[in-house]
Design a protein around this motif. Structure first.
Motif, PDB file in Angstrom:
ATOM      1  N   ASN A  48     -52.040 -22.380  10.838  1.00 30.10           N
ATOM      2  CA  ASN A  48     -51.041 -22.776  11.846  1.00 30.10           C
ATOM      3  C   ASN A  48     -51.229 -24.216  12.332  1.00 30.10           C
ATOM      4  OD1 ASN A  48     -49.754 -20.220  11.859  1.00 30.10           O
ATOM      5  ND2 ASN A  48     -51.416 -19.436  13.139  1.00 30.10           N
ATOM      6  N   VAL A  49     -51.432 -25.122  11.379  1.00 34.55           N
ATOM      7  CA  VAL A  49     -51.577 -26.533  11.735  1.00 34.55           C
ATOM      8  C   VAL A  49     -50.251 -27.021  12.317  1.00 34.55           C
ATOM      9  CG1 VAL A  49     -51.959 -28.854  10.815  1.00 34.55           C
ATOM     10  CG2 VAL A  49     -53.316 -26.941   9.960  1.00 34.55           C
ATOM     11  N   PRO A  50     -50.262 -27.619  13.522  1.00 32.03           N
ATOM     12  CA  PRO A  50     -49.008 -28.088  14.128  1.00 32.03           C
ATOM     13  C   PRO A  50     -48.277 -29.064  13.208  1.00 32.03           C
ATOM     14  CG  PRO A  50     -50.818 -28.238  15.693  1.00 32.03           C
ATOM     15  CD  PRO A  50     -51.423 -27.893  14.364  1.00 32.03           C
ATOM     16  N   GLY A  51     -47.025 -28.750  12.921  1.00 29.17           N
ATOM     17  CA  GLY A  51     -46.241 -29.607  12.037  1.00 29.17           C
ATOM     18  C   GLY A  51     -46.447 -29.320  10.568  1.00 29.17           C
ATOM     19  N   GLY A  52     -47.492 -28.543  10.263  1.00 31.82           N
ATOM     20  CA  GLY A  52     -47.761 -28.159   8.881  1.00 31.82           C
ATOM     21  C   GLY A  52     -48.071 -29.328   7.970  1.00 31.82           C
ATOM     22  N   TYR A  53     -47.814 -29.121   6.700  1.00 29.28           N
ATOM     23  CA  TYR A  53     -48.003 -30.152   5.680  1.00 29.28           C
ATOM     24  C   TYR A  53     -46.744 -31.010   5.701  1.00 29.28           C
ATOM     25  CZ  TYR A  53     -48.965 -32.131   1.038  1.00 29.28           C
ATOM     26  OH  TYR A  53     -49.224 -32.977  -0.014  1.00 29.28           O
ATOM     27  N   ARG A  54     -46.855 -32.228   6.189  1.00 30.48           N
ATOM     28  CA  ARG A  54     -45.681 -33.070   6.415  1.00 30.48           C
ATOM     29  C   ARG A  54     -45.390 -33.942   5.203  1.00 30.48           C
ATOM     30  NH1 ARG A  54     -46.552 -34.747  12.717  1.00 30.48           N
ATOM     31  NH2 ARG A  54     -47.392 -32.727  13.341  1.00 30.48           N
ATOM     32  N   GLU A  55     -44.157 -33.856   4.742  1.00 31.97           N
ATOM     33  CA  GLU A  55     -43.733 -34.711   3.649  1.00 31.97           C
ATOM     34  C   GLU A  55     -42.229 -34.932   3.733  1.00 31.97           C
ATOM     35  OE1 GLU A  55     -44.765 -32.847  -0.068  1.00 31.97           O
ATOM     36  OE2 GLU A  55     -43.722 -31.001   0.425  1.00 31.97           O
ATOM     37  N   SER A  56     -41.800 -36.074   3.217  1.00 30.66           N
ATOM     38  CA  SER A  56     -40.383 -36.423   3.192  1.00 30.66           C
ATOM     39  C   SER A  56     -40.093 -37.109   1.871  1.00 30.66           C
ATOM     40  CB  SER A  56     -40.039 -37.387   4.334  1.00 30.66           C
ATOM     41  OG  SER A  56     -40.249 -36.768   5.577  1.00 30.66           O
ATOM     42  N   GLY A  57     -38.818 -37.115   1.497  1.00 27.86           N
ATOM     43  CA  GLY A  57     -38.415 -37.820   0.283  1.00 27.86           C
ATOM     44  C   GLY A  57     -38.774 -39.291   0.382  1.00 27.86           C
ATOM     45  N   GLU A  58     -38.964 -39.935  -0.751  1.00 27.61           N
ATOM     46  CA  GLU A  58     -39.418 -41.328  -0.754  1.00 27.61           C
ATOM     47  C   GLU A  58     -38.458 -42.261  -0.020  1.00 27.61           C
ATOM     48  OE1 GLU A  58     -39.571 -42.833  -4.846  1.00 27.61           O
ATOM     49  OE2 GLU A  58     -38.262 -41.173  -5.382  1.00 27.61           O
ATOM     50  N   PHE A  59     -37.173 -42.034  -0.113  1.00 27.31           N
ATOM     51  CA  PHE A  59     -36.217 -42.909   0.579  1.00 27.31           C
ATOM     52  C   PHE A  59     -36.121 -42.543   2.058  1.00 27.31           C
ATOM     53  CE2 PHE A  59     -34.892 -43.048  -3.886  1.00 27.31           C
ATOM     54  CZ  PHE A  59     -35.086 -44.404  -4.102  1.00 27.31           C
ATOM     55  N   GLU A  60     -36.270 -41.260   2.355  1.00 31.01           N
ATOM     56  CA  GLU A  60     -36.248 -40.819   3.749  1.00 31.01           C
ATOM     57  C   GLU A  60     -37.435 -41.407   4.522  1.00 31.01           C
ATOM     58  OE1 GLU A  60     -36.481 -36.729   6.449  1.00 31.01           O
ATOM     59  OE2 GLU A  60     -36.631 -36.589   4.265  1.00 31.01           O
ATOM     60  N   ILE A  61     -38.619 -41.399   3.913  1.00 31.99           N
ATOM     61  CA  ILE A  61     -39.797 -41.911   4.604  1.00 31.99           C
ATOM     62  C   ILE A  61     -39.705 -43.436   4.773  1.00 31.99           C
ATOM     63  CG2 ILE A  61     -41.359 -42.254   2.631  1.00 31.99           C
ATOM     64  CD1 ILE A  61     -43.562 -40.952   4.339  1.00 31.99           C
ATOM     65  N   LEU A  62     -39.098 -44.125   3.809  1.00 31.62           N
ATOM     66  CA  LEU A  62     -38.871 -45.565   3.961  1.00 31.62           C
ATOM     67  C   LEU A  62     -37.906 -45.835   5.108  1.00 31.62           C
ATOM     68  CD1 LEU A  62     -38.633 -46.631   0.215  1.00 31.62           C
ATOM     69  CD2 LEU A  62     -40.414 -47.305   1.840  1.00 31.62           C
ATOM     70  N   TYR A  63     -36.856 -45.010   5.230  1.00 33.88           N
ATOM     71  CA  TYR A  63     -35.913 -45.161   6.339  1.00 33.88           C
ATOM     72  C   TYR A  63     -36.610 -44.876   7.681  1.00 33.88           C
ATOM     73  CZ  TYR A  63     -32.269 -44.433   9.699  1.00 33.88           C
ATOM     74  OH  TYR A  63     -31.510 -44.506  10.842  1.00 33.88           O
TER      75      TYR A  63
END
Length: 201
Positions: free
Chosen positions: A145-160
């Motif tokens: 139950n790590v807060p926010g879990g494993y965080r990842e976003s698409g490469e263009f989303e994270i750049l934005y």
């Protein structure tokens, strides 16, 4: 768009820092420091001998820009902690976001930085192993139950997200008590606080 200019200097600064560290290591008589310095000098001798200035200077600045555009999104898009975090592992999960690449070229271009959490938790692990570690960390985050879990976003989303962060910081009100840095730059900020360095030399 002005942040592209300092970003471009990143790789050049790293190169200067590397030479300074190598020279300091020789002065401190660290093991193999001389060999490391000789290898660096040989590298620059080859670079300066076989590549004209109009090739390697732009290459260094383009590399700096690319490195910064890839390094900063995975480091700046999550929480900043005001206080000490006793749970180091959870702090890594909460302060790191990975980029999901969509094709082999992007996977190569990001150079392992898309697995930022894996790198923070296991810095000495070869990056070729990070894709195999990803599902293990996702399972760990879910089971604990790590807060926010494993965080990842698409490469263009994270750049934005990173671009949006810069925009918000640029438009934010100043932090009370922070040095004034507009108009007179760093020296103005030093002078405005009336400290020991105030007024210059």
């Amino acid at each position: 768009l002005i942040f592209f200019i300092p970003f471009s200097f990143l790789f050049a600064i790293w190169r200067v820092d590397t030479l300074q560290v190598a020279v300091n290591s020789v002065e401190e008589k660290r093991p193999d420091a001389k060999n490391e310095l000789w290898c660096l000098l040989a590298h620059y001798a080859v670079l300066l001998t076989f590549f004209p200035l109009q090739v390697w200077v732009p290459a260094v600045f383009l590399s700096g820009l690319m490195s910064a555009l890839i390094v900063t999104p995975t480091h700046q898009s999550e929480e900043f902690f005001e206080e000490y975090q006793p749970d180091w592992v959870t702090a890594q999960f909460e302060s790191t976001r990975n980029a999901v690449t969509t094709n082999p070229f992007s996977e190569w271009l990001w150079g392992g930085m898309q697995y930022q959490l894996e790198h923070h938790l296991f810095p000495s692990m070869p990056r070729s192993k990070y894709p195999s570690l990803r599902p293990i960390l996702q399972k760990f985050a879910e089971e604990n139950n790590v807060p926010g879990g494993y965080r990842e976003s698409g490469e263009f989303e994270i750049l934005y997200m990173n671009w949006d962060l810069y925009r918000k910081v640029a438009q934010a009100d100043p932090v009370p008590g922070a040095p004034y840095s507009r108009g007179n730059g760093q020296l103005g900020a030093i002078d405005s606080h009336g400290g020991v360095a105030s007024g210059g030399v």
